[in-house]
Design an enzyme around this catalytic site. Structure first.
Site, PDB file in Angstrom:
ATOM      1  CE1 TYR A  96      31.898  -9.265  56.885  1.00 53.77           C
ATOM      2  CE2 TYR A  96      30.803  -9.245  54.676  1.00 53.77           C
ATOM      3  CZ  TYR A  96      32.563  -9.493  55.726  1.00 53.77           C
ATOM      4  OH  TYR A  96      33.179  -9.910  55.117  1.00 53.77           O
ATOM      5  N   GLY A 144      42.406 -15.738  59.599  1.00 52.73           N
ATOM      6  CA  GLY A 144      42.886 -15.871  58.650  1.00 52.73           C
ATOM      7  C   GLY A 144      43.708 -15.584  58.394  1.00 52.73           C
TER       8      GLY A 144
END
Length: 241
Positions: A149, A13
């Site tokens: 992450y 995206g």
């Protein structure tokens, strides 16, 4: 004069929005992807129809050790590198597998760093250029259930701050963008109720849009930011300041 930019993760995206915005600015693009060839094909058709530049698809698995090497033979002229590739694993730290941890660091940290190193001579030869990492709000403050992450994204920010000092004398600027919650497929793991709860925590009361991140990239690679390097542009609706 033609300008060329490499966008990793261009099928996602944010990567797609960055590609559209840079193409609008006249850039010719190298569009990296891993598995989503359909997204890249549609992106290239869209860009060719609207802007008529040169758009080169490049397939490589950056989750694999040394996966960046598959990108190198396709890159010729280069003025900017935008590292957009990313994925996340949501869950308790003790449940994370060794393979998942390795892929997270390969995708977000090791392959982008080594790719930058391999392509750096092209920028040094011009004594100009821009490198932008799409990091994360979690690289700044950390997130429960996304510990590795967060660590990988934090490493990106440290790398940006260090490399910017090294390359500034050569006319190359290195910056990062730290998005908050953005309306992309990465949030598909959350329910509408959970997303609404997240939005309620953000002072601006909504999630970000990919084009808002892309606008930050355009600013950082433009002459409008000619004296900005080693910085983290936080685009998060005021969620973390």
């Amino acid at each position: 004069m033609k300008k060329y930019a490499l966008i990793t993760g261009a099928s996602g995206g944010i990567g797609r929005a960055v590609a559209q915005t840079l193409a609008e600015q006249g850039y010719h693009l190298y569009l990296h992807y891993h598995l989503n060839k359909g997204s890249i094909d549609s992106l290239m058709a869209d860009l060719s129809g609207r802007f008529g530049g040169e758009y080169v698809p490049i397939q490589a698995d950056l989750g694999r050790a040394c996966g960046y090497k598959d990108i190198l033979p396709k890159i010729f002229g280069l003025d900017a590198i935008v590292h957009c590739g990313g994925t996340s694993v949501y869950g308790l730290f003790q449940d994370l597998t060794d393979e998942e941890a390795g892929r997270l660091f390969n995708i977000h940290t090791l392959n982008p760093i080594l790719l930058t190193k391999a392509l750096l001579p092209k920028l040094l030869a011009k004594k100009s250029g821009n490198i932008v990492f799409i990091s994360s709000i979690w690289g700044e403050t950390g997130a429960a259930c996304e510990a590795v992450y967060s660590a990988a994204k934090g490493a990106q920010i440290s790398f940006v701050k260090a490399l910017s000092k090294e390359l500034a004398p050569s006319g190359i600027r290195v910056n990062a963008i730290a998005p908050g919650a953005v309306e992309t497929a990465m949030l598909n793991q959350f329910t509408n109720t959970e997303l609404a709860d997240i939005a309620s925590e953000i002072p601006m009361g909504r999630l970000g849009r990919p084009d808002e991140i892309a606008n930050g990239v355009v600013f950082l690679v433009s002459d409008l930011s000619s004296y900005i390097t080693g910085q983290v542009l936080s685009i998060n609706g005021g969620w973390y300041t």
